[in-house]
Design an enzyme around this catalytic site. Structure first.
Site, mmCIF file in Angstrom:
data_model
loop_
_atom_site.group_PDB
_atom_site.id
_atom_site.type_symbol
_atom_site.label_atom_id
_atom_site.label_comp_id
_atom_site.label_asym_id
_atom_site.label_seq_id
_atom_site.Cartn_x
_atom_site.Cartn_y
_atom_site.Cartn_z
ATOM 1 N N ASP A 195 -2.518 11.080 -15.209
ATOM 2 C CA ASP A 195 -2.801 9.659 -15.452
ATOM 3 C C ASP A 195 -4.083 9.508 -16.271
ATOM 4 O OD1 ASP A 195 -2.184 6.971 -15.330
ATOM 5 O OD2 ASP A 195 -3.290 6.634 -13.477
ATOM 6 N N GLY A 241 -6.941 -1.980 -7.465
ATOM 7 C CA GLY A 241 -5.763 -1.542 -8.202
ATOM 8 C C GLY A 241 -4.512 -1.719 -7.383
ATOM 9 N N GLY A 242 -3.390 -1.324 -7.961
ATOM 10 C CA GLY A 242 -2.114 -1.480 -7.273
ATOM 11 C C GLY A 242 -1.956 -0.557 -6.085
ATOM 12 N N SER A 294 -5.009 0.982 -4.475
ATOM 13 C CA SER A 294 -6.247 1.183 -3.731
ATOM 14 C C SER A 294 -7.236 0.073 -4.032
ATOM 15 C CB SER A 294 -6.868 2.537 -4.097
ATOM 16 O OG SER A 294 -7.190 2.554 -5.478
#
Length: 691
Positions: free
Chosen positions: A140, A28-29, A31
């Site tokens: 989230d 992901g952005g 991790s």
């Protein structure tokens, strides 16, 4: 996990004490997720390692670890637990959790399976109710964060961590991927603080996505998606799912105060939704059965009584509703009329008259007009709102919302296209006004709203939107022209940037940027007609100023054209002024044509300014002593003082500023206005206006 950036094969796997890492399973952005084995227990785990840029300093890393430990204490069957929190050998924070290989919610198609959607929603809301009661908000909730174990049970992952990575609670869309903004409540999109009701909004988005198979709002970029959540009306479900609409309307309310107050209330509302929209006796019994299964044992006796009553009432209702509503007659005359369509939400609908006769036969009904569609009612509302100027506000009573609802009700309505074009034209006029008044962000928002409306109503290539863009191109060009008239390059470049953010087209933007960068900064040449000048700023005043004093050749052209007699240039008491007079043609030393004209009186200099101004069609004058101090330093072979417009004493004398070859003092001194001096020249300025 949303796939934002792949892990490169040539990157070494991290080293973590007590774990053996085998491979990457997601990136992901913020991790990277690795599959590993916890050696002490011999179990497979997923290990989430934060990227170096995600937590760039020690303070943010320690805050992350503390919050991860707090979340690790959550113990609920629908929350993915955290096993361990620590750091890799390279000092990057990580946490380990169970490895769930059954994928996430975004990979499942639940359309037509309301039972599965209800089960997942119950699990998520139960998890949120548990966490919220302990002061933890997820922030989230999205499909990628809903995972499944081997038994198919939904589990909420990344709890309370996703948006605490150095952002704090005030988060803008600039740092978020589209995957997050797709589920983002309006208050979070606006960068405001959020509470537990933000999670409930995201659950509402998930409910829509599971039922329909798509997101309620769709856009090409994160910013547009966020704007839709803030401004667009809540969409309407397909007819087969309309029994969910009240639940969706409350879950996706723009104002947090109008949503469910907590997860328990949302769970209760979920249990009250009729199962699969079934109608009639069978549907009522099935709905009742679903609700009875959730009741405690002591409530079954009363529930049975309700069930018997429901059968009797349902049988009567089915008989009453055997004929469609528009088969009924109204009025005292016995004339049948078409029944009204469902009243648009929030609007006042037409009312039917009292029933005067029993239902008429189907054959007679065929002679009657079909009922008016919902689109007609929304169109009437939109036309009223357009006349009142309520284009996109207030919420619930604006043309934008009404036309989208009309489109959903009947996309082929003959009046719908012209009404949509009229709204786009109204938004274009609003954008022009906003841009001209110095509010380019509002103009950009109007264009974005028009673009979204056109896209969602199959008019993206229509003339109304093209005209909007043309008008905005002209408005930006006019803004650049105004900035050029004010010699304000920064304002012009701001206008160009606004055009770029509006997406007006590369050719238009390149042309406007060339025009903007041609606007001079202080000290740069003005260009254009007239004398070669540079831009000078003094406080809020702008001037054009000559770089150097007026030359001998330039003054000669004036003297020859006007036959102006030369001023005397000797001291008043000198006898030589009679036998050997000096003037600008013969100052007593040799001059070239480009040298400063000296022996020119203040009155001569003023006359030259008027003459040259008439020739150029511009207003020239001498500078004040204050302005003169900001003029560019003159470069000439012989330094001279320069006349300025200021008086000395009773204005019988004038001031010359600056040091000369004769007098090293730069202090201004009074001089006779009608006489010339061999060390005094002049140059011109012109007013360019104030800021």
């Amino acid at each position: 996990m949303t796939q934002h950036q792949p892990h490169r094969d040539d990157q070494p796997l991290p080293e973590i004490s007590g774990y053996r890492i085998t491979r990457v399973v997601g990136a992901g952005g913020m991790s990277t997720i690795y599959l590993g084995e916890q050696l002490s227990l011999g179990r497979e785990v997923a290990i989430k390692v934060m990227l170096p840029e995600a937590l760039g300093d020690e303070v943010s890393r320690r805050r992350f670890e503390n919050e991860a430990r707090t979340v690790a204490r959550l113990d609920h069957p629908n929350i993915v637990g955290i096993h361990d929190v620590g750091r890799t050998r390279d000092g990057l924070p990580y946490y380990s959790m169970p490895y769930l290989a059954r994928g996430h919610l975004g990979q499942r198609d639940l359309r037509g399976n309301e039972y599965a959607a209800r089960a997942i929603l119950r699990g998520l809301l139960s998890a949120l109710q548990y966490a919220h009661s302990r002061g933890i908000v997820h922030r989230d909730v999205k499909a990628e964060n809903v995972l499944f174990d081997d038994s198919g049970r939904p589990l909420l992952a990344d709890f309370g961590i996703a948006l605490r990575r150095g952002y704090g609670s005030r988060v803008t869309t600039a740092g978020l991927a589209v995957g997050s903004t797709a589920y983002m409540p309006p208050e979070q999109a606006r960068g405001e603080g959020v509470d537990a009701r933000a999670d409930l909004y995201s659950v509402g988005v998930l409910a829509w996505e599971m039922l329909v198979g798509t997101l309620p709002y769709n856009a090409a970029d994160a910013l547009s998606m966020a704007v839709m959540h803030v401004q667009d009306p809540i969409p309407r479900l397909p007819r087969s799912l309309r029994h969910w609409q009240p639940f969706i309307d409350r879950a996706l309310a723009k104002s947090a105060g109008r949503r469910f107050s907590d997860a328990a209330q949302m769970l209760d509302a979920l249990d009250r939704i009729p199962t699969q929209g079934r109608r009639g006796v069978r549907g009522m019994l099935d709905d009742l059965g679903d609700r009875l299964r959730a009741l405690p044992a002591r409530a079954w006796i009363g529930a049975g009584t309700v069930a018997i009553a429901a059968v009797v009432a349902g049988t009567w209702l089915e008989q009453r509703d055997a004929a469609p509503a528009f088969y009924r007659a109204e009025g005292a005359t016995g004339t049948a009329s078409a029944g009204t369509a469902a009243t648009p939400e929030g609007m006042a609908g037409a009312t039917t008259g009292a029933l005067a006769k029993p239902p008429i036969s189907p054959d007679d009904a065929l002679l009657r007009a079909a009922p008016a569609s919902d689109a007609e009612r929304w169109l009437v509302a939109a036309e009223r709102q357009l006349r009142a100027g309520r284009l996109i506000a207030p919420a619930g009573d604006n043309a934008y919302t009404s036309l989208l609802n009309a489109w959903q009700a009947d996309a082929g309505h003959l009046r719908l296209g012209p009404a949509i074009d009229a709204l786009i034209a109204g938004l274009a006029a609003k954008a022009e006004r906003d841009f001209a008044s110095g509010n380019p962000d509002a103009a950009r928002t109007a264009l974005m709203q028009a673009t979204q409306l056109a896209s969602r109503t199959s008019r993206a290539d229509g003339p109304a939107l093209r005209d909007f863009r043309d008008r905005m191109g002209k408005a930006v060009a006019a803004g650049v022209a105004r900035a050029a008239g004010n010699y304000d390059r920064a304002m012009a470049l701001d206008a160009v940037e606004a055009a770029r953010r509006m997406g007006l087209g590369a050719t238009t933007i390149a042309r406007l940027e060339t025009q903007a960068r041609a606007i001079p900064l202080p000290g740069e040449r003005l260009g254009g007609d007239g004398i070669d000048m540079v831009l000078v700023q003094q406080g809020g005043i702008r001037l054009g100023a000559m770089r150097r004093p007026v030359s001998r050749d330039e003054y000669a052209a004036f003297a020859d054209a006007t036959a102006r007699p030369p001023a005397r240039c000797r001291e008043r008491a000198s006898l030589l002024r009679v036998v050997a007079p000096r003037n600008w043609r013969n100052p007593g030393f040799e001059q070239k044509g480009g040298d400063p004209a000296v022996c020119v009186s203040w009155e001569d200099a003023s006359a030259y300014a008027r003459w040259r101004g008439q020739a150029d069609g511009l207003g020239y004058r001498l500078a004040t002593s204050s302005e003169w101090s900001r003029l560019p330093a003159a470069s000439s072979a012989r330094n001279v003082s320069e006349w300025n417009i200021d008086c000395s004493g009773s204005c019988t004398q004038r001031v010359a500023s600056g040091a000369s070859w004769r007098d090293e003092s730069a202090a201004p001194a009074g001089r006779e206005a009608e006489r010339g001096y061999d060390d005094v020249g002049f140059r011109l300025v012109r007013d360019l206006g104030a800021d």
